[in-house]
Design a protein around this motif. Sequence first.
Motif, PDB file in Angstrom:
ATOM      1  N   PHE A 156       0.835  -1.204   0.000  1.00 18.87           N
ATOM      2  CA  PHE A 156       0.000   0.000   0.000  1.00 18.87           C
ATOM      3  C   PHE A 156       0.872   1.257   0.000  1.00 18.87           C
ATOM      4  O   PHE A 156       0.625   2.205  -0.752  1.00 18.87           O
ATOM      5  CB  PHE A 156      -0.935   0.000   1.216  1.00 18.87           C
ATOM      6  CG  PHE A 156      -2.066   0.984   1.117  1.00 18.87           C
ATOM      7  CD1 PHE A 156      -3.314   0.580   0.675  1.00 18.87           C
ATOM      8  CD2 PHE A 156      -1.875   2.320   1.446  1.00 18.87           C
ATOM      9  CE1 PHE A 156      -4.363   1.495   0.574  1.00 18.87           C
ATOM     10  CE2 PHE A 156      -2.897   3.239   1.353  1.00 18.87           C
ATOM     11  CZ  PHE A 156      -4.163   2.820   0.912  1.00 18.87           C
ATOM     12  N   GLN A 157       1.905   1.278   0.850  1.00 19.26           N
ATOM     13  CA  GLN A 157       2.795   2.441   0.914  1.00 19.26           C
ATOM     14  C   GLN A 157       3.499   2.678  -0.423  1.00 19.26           C
ATOM     15  O   GLN A 157       3.653   3.823  -0.860  1.00 19.26           O
ATOM     16  CB  GLN A 157       3.825   2.248   2.020  1.00 19.26           C
ATOM     17  CG  GLN A 157       3.260   2.317   3.421  1.00 19.26           C
ATOM     18  CD  GLN A 157       4.309   1.988   4.469  1.00 19.26           C
ATOM     19  OE1 GLN A 157       5.429   2.486   4.419  1.00 19.26           O
ATOM     20  NE2 GLN A 157       3.964   1.131   5.408  1.00 19.26           N
ATOM     21  N   LEU A 158       3.939   1.595  -1.042  1.00 20.37           N
ATOM     22  CA  LEU A 158       4.600   1.694  -2.351  1.00 20.37           C
ATOM     23  C   LEU A 158       3.662   2.311  -3.379  1.00 20.37           C
ATOM     24  O   LEU A 158       4.022   3.272  -4.089  1.00 20.37           O
ATOM     25  CB  LEU A 158       5.036   0.302  -2.799  1.00 20.37           C
ATOM     26  CG  LEU A 158       5.493   0.137  -4.256  1.00 20.37           C
ATOM     27  CD1 LEU A 158       6.809   0.854  -4.474  1.00 20.37           C
ATOM     28  CD2 LEU A 158       5.636  -1.337  -4.614  1.00 20.37           C
ATOM     29  N   LEU A 159       2.450   1.798  -3.447  1.00 15.24           N
ATOM     30  CA  LEU A 159       1.488   2.287  -4.428  1.00 15.24           C
ATOM     31  C   LEU A 159       1.067   3.721  -4.123  1.00 15.24           C
ATOM     32  O   LEU A 159       0.923   4.554  -5.028  1.00 15.24           O
ATOM     33  CB  LEU A 159       0.269   1.363  -4.434  1.00 15.24           C
ATOM     34  CG  LEU A 159      -0.666   1.419  -5.636  1.00 15.24           C
ATOM     35  CD1 LEU A 159       0.092   1.327  -6.954  1.00 15.24           C
ATOM     36  CD2 LEU A 159      -1.694   0.304  -5.531  1.00 15.24           C
ATOM     37  N   GLU A 160       0.892   4.019  -2.839  1.00 17.29           N
ATOM     38  CA  GLU A 160       0.515   5.382  -2.453  1.00 17.29           C
ATOM     39  C   GLU A 160       1.596   6.382  -2.875  1.00 17.29           C
ATOM     40  O   GLU A 160       1.294   7.455  -3.401  1.00 17.29           O
ATOM     41  CB  GLU A 160       0.295   5.465  -0.945  1.00 17.29           C
ATOM     42  CG  GLU A 160      -0.092   6.872  -0.473  1.00 17.29           C
ATOM     43  CD  GLU A 160      -0.257   6.969   1.038  1.00 17.29           C
ATOM     44  OE1 GLU A 160      -0.342   8.093   1.537  1.00 17.29           O
ATOM     45  OE2 GLU A 160      -0.280   5.908   1.711  1.00 17.29           O
TER      46      GLU A 160
END
Length: 218
Positions: A156-160
């Motif tokens: 999620f952090q990567l995509l965000e």
Amino acid sequence: MRLLIVEDEAKIAASLERGLTAEGYVVDSAHDGDSAEALVGANNYDLILLDWMIPGRHDGPALVQVWRERGVQTPILMLTARTTIGDRVQGLDAGADDYLPKPFSFDELLARARALLRRPKASSGNLFRSGPLTLDVVAKEATVSGAAVHLTAKEFQLLEYLLRHKNEVISKDQLLDHVWADDARVQHNTVETFVANVRKKIGDDVIVTVRGHGYKVG
């Protein structure tokens, strides 16, 4: 998201670091203005939490002014026990984006931090979109064409981060700095593995590989 806490009271700094890390942020800390200057010169932060009264060559407002004059546009949330309107105006005039008087609740700080982090041009409220993908950064939910997709916290952090920098080419080193800065053991092949896993969940077309440079979300 990578945050910098500039706070000379060790207990407050440690408490903020624990709380923000638990919320999924990558956090660095500085206890004086000189260390903060060095960290901002060496790293790209998504948000700075800055105490007004800090040791060093510059206090909080002066440090904000120095950064703004150097072209640093990172959102800055000032934290201070000084609560008069004049103090607030001074901090904001120096270039701070928001002002939170001490003592404050962690929930309010978190809400203000999220509000400042939502400001980049790629965002629309709490939602980030690219093609069939929608990411809700407050609810921590991802959907593709309306169907829920399960992402791990790091996925999620990567995509965000990629969505917050929509249409920009983001290098693997940038992703390591902003998503895995708390783990020096992580290497480029870890980024590649995570990108591959995310693509399996959201489709191959959202994250584009720019060969020799990194990744981009359009």
